[in-house]
Design an enzyme around this catalytic site. Structure first.
Site, PDB file in Angstrom:
ATOM      1  N   GLU A  96      21.016  24.419 -41.439  1.00 28.03           N
ATOM      2  CA  GLU A  96      22.394  23.941 -41.395  1.00 28.03           C
ATOM      3  C   GLU A  96      22.888  23.484 -42.769  1.00 28.03           C
ATOM      4  O   GLU A  96      22.124  22.952 -43.576  1.00 28.03           O
ATOM      5  CB  GLU A  96      22.510  22.799 -40.383  1.00 28.03           C
ATOM      6  CG  GLU A  96      22.280  23.275 -38.956  1.00 28.03           C
ATOM      7  CD  GLU A  96      22.392  22.191 -37.910  1.00 28.03           C
ATOM      8  OE1 GLU A  96      22.838  22.492 -36.798  1.00 28.03           O
ATOM      9  OE2 GLU A  96      22.019  21.033 -38.204  1.00 28.03           O
ATOM     10  N   CYS A 109      26.633  19.599 -48.458  1.00 30.05           N
ATOM     11  CA  CYS A 109      25.265  19.153 -48.203  1.00 30.05           C
ATOM     12  C   CYS A 109      24.410  20.387 -47.909  1.00 30.05           C
ATOM     13  O   CYS A 109      24.643  21.094 -46.924  1.00 30.05           O
ATOM     14  CB  CYS A 109      25.247  18.181 -47.027  1.00 30.05           C
ATOM     15  SG  CYS A 109      23.610  17.550 -46.615  1.00 30.05           S
ATOM     16  N   CYS A 116      11.162  20.419 -41.982  1.00 26.88           N
ATOM     17  CA  CYS A 116      10.667  19.457 -42.972  1.00 26.88           C
ATOM     18  C   CYS A 116       9.327  18.910 -42.511  1.00 26.88           C
ATOM     19  O   CYS A 116       9.164  18.548 -41.338  1.00 26.88           O
ATOM     20  CB  CYS A 116      11.670  18.316 -43.151  1.00 26.88           C
ATOM     21  SG  CYS A 116      11.201  17.134 -44.454  1.00 26.88           S
ATOM     22  N   CYS A 120      10.009  12.009 -41.270  1.00 24.26           N
ATOM     23  CA  CYS A 120      10.588  10.670 -41.179  1.00 24.26           C
ATOM     24  C   CYS A 120      11.023  10.394 -39.742  1.00 24.26           C
ATOM     25  O   CYS A 120      11.607  11.262 -39.085  1.00 24.26           O
ATOM     26  CB  CYS A 120      11.784  10.541 -42.117  1.00 24.26           C
ATOM     27  SG  CYS A 120      11.367  10.796 -43.857  1.00 24.26           S
ATOM     28  N   CYS A 123      14.912  10.821 -38.690  1.00 23.81           N
ATOM     29  CA  CYS A 123      15.597  12.055 -39.082  1.00 23.81           C
ATOM     30  C   CYS A 123      15.266  13.168 -38.096  1.00 23.81           C
ATOM     31  O   CYS A 123      14.096  13.479 -37.861  1.00 23.81           O
ATOM     32  CB  CYS A 123      15.179  12.450 -40.499  1.00 23.81           C
ATOM     33  SG  CYS A 123      15.918  13.994 -41.070  1.00 23.81           S
ATOM     34  N   CYS A 352      24.425  12.209 -41.386  1.00 22.22           N
ATOM     35  CA  CYS A 352      23.117  12.020 -42.006  1.00 22.22           C
ATOM     36  C   CYS A 352      22.039  11.785 -40.959  1.00 22.22           C
ATOM     37  O   CYS A 352      22.178  10.925 -40.086  1.00 22.22           O
ATOM     38  CB  CYS A 352      23.183  10.831 -42.959  1.00 22.22           C
ATOM     39  SG  CYS A 352      21.649  10.507 -43.836  1.00 22.22           S
TER      40      CYS A 352
END
Length: 373
Positions: A96, A109, A116, A120, A123, A352
């Site tokens: 995205e 962004c 990933c 985290c 996230c 975010c």
């Protein structure tokens, strides 16, 4: 030549372009500038449209090269003008990209990985696992496609000009899916293309790379491409940060802060931004605020507090508005410039921490259980 074997010029640097033109006996600095202008400034994908290049060069480029971004799968539009695009990254993966317009700037962004591996807890991308690094062409292709799309809609009257008063993308944040510094070899050439005067001509001040704290790569970035740096911090001590950001066990805060102090001397804005996601009853107490002050006191920095944006099965909650304001007051009282990030695009899950894409996980990453303190 089959399309899979064609060179994608979106990710090619100047040296590689020179070699291509030399093979066709068409090299000159002016020709390279012309070609980059067609590709990156005008977002042209057909060599036939490059009318100021010789027919010989155009015909040659058709046989060995292409200009192609990742295919678009879907796009979503937020009430606040934010746009989110989902691109097909192949092999059952999708990434995205988010466009965020504001009164005085347009920010894009960009994602650097399909998924990933940092994992985290706050996230959504990290909860999807990891599949692969994106190539330089796929990273730059997000900027190329977005600028082309915004230009087309702006000049055709399909954009609300009370929200977007200029089509130019003015700022880049490497804050999409993935940890940019774990894809260093592809991200650095992309950053350099963004800054190239014949490509996107963005200054180092207008490009921000956000990292969870890959210390050796931060130190390397100083010499290779010192753009604006944001550290995904989110905790003022190792015990808590180990739980929120597992990579902290490898690069603990003492090492990270040392690296940050060194980077400030090279940072284009002469400061580093520390990003801090505000999590209810986890990292948002007065005690955490005072710990944070002590942690960053010797570093020229700004603190950007990010209200947590929820996603499925996160088991986390956003700090209350009063708690966030109290946190800001404590930091400001000690002379630390602190801002609260305005939530944008949350109605399309583009805020975010909400980017997820579609990832075929090849790791053993599992969704976090509730954090227990």
């Amino acid at each position: 030549m089959e399309d899979n074997f064609l060179i994608n010029l979106l990710g090619i640097d100047e040296l590689s372009l020179r070699r291509i033109l030399e093979e066709c006996d068409c090299y000159s600095n002016y020709r390279i500038s012309q070609l980059k202008n067609w590709i990156h400034r005008r977002q042209v994908s057909s060599f036939d449209e490059m009318t100021n290049l010789s027919m010989k060069l155009r015909d040659y480029l058709k046989t060995i090269a292409k200009i192609e971004a990742m295919p678009l799968k879907t796009q979503q539009f937020s009430m606040d003008g934010t746009r989110k695009w989902l691109f097909d990254a192949g092999f059952d993966n999708a990434v995205e990209t988010v466009f965020i317009p504001d009164s005085n700037r347009n920010t894009l962004c960009i994602s650097s990985q399909a998924g990933c591996a940092v994992n985290c807890s706050f996230c959504f991308t990290g909860q999807q696992g990891f599949n692969r690094n994106l190539t330089t062409s796929e990273i730059i292709g997000q900027l190329w496609w977005a600028q082309k799309n915004i230009n087309n809609d702006f000049f055709s009257g399909n954009l609300d000009k009370s929200i977007i008063n200029s089509p130019k993308i003015t700022n880049i944040v490497m804050m999409g899916m993935g940890e940019p510094l774990l894809n260093y070899s592809q991200v650095i050439p992309a950053l350099r293309l963004m800054m190239d005067e014949n490509s996107y001509a963005l200054s180092k001040r207008k490009i921000t790379l956000s990292t969870s704290g890959i210390v050796p790569m931060i130190d390397k970035l100083v010499n290779d491409c010192p753009v604006s740096l944001a550290i995904s911090l989110h905790a003022p001590n190792d015990e808590l940060r180990d739980k929120l950001i597992p990579i902290n066990k490898k690069y603990p805060l003492q090492e990270l802060m040392k690296s940050c102090r060194n980077y400030v001397s090279y940072a284009p804005r002469d400061f580093i931004t520390f990003e801090y996601c505000m999590l209810d009853n986890i990292n948002d107490s007065d005690k955490h605020a005072f710990e944070l002050i002590e942690l960053v006191r010797t570093i020229k920095c700004k603190i950007n507090l990010i209200p947590f944006n929820s996603f499925p099965n996160s088991n986390l909650k956003r700090s209350t508005q009063n708690r966030i304001l109290s946190f800001v007051k404590i930091l400001n009282s000690q002379g630390i410039v602190t801002t609260v990030r305005k939530t944008r695009g949350d109605d399309i899950n583009a805020a975010c921490g909400q980017l997820a894409g579609s990832i075929k996980n090849i790791t053993k990453i599992k969704t976090h259980e509730s954090i227990k303190l």
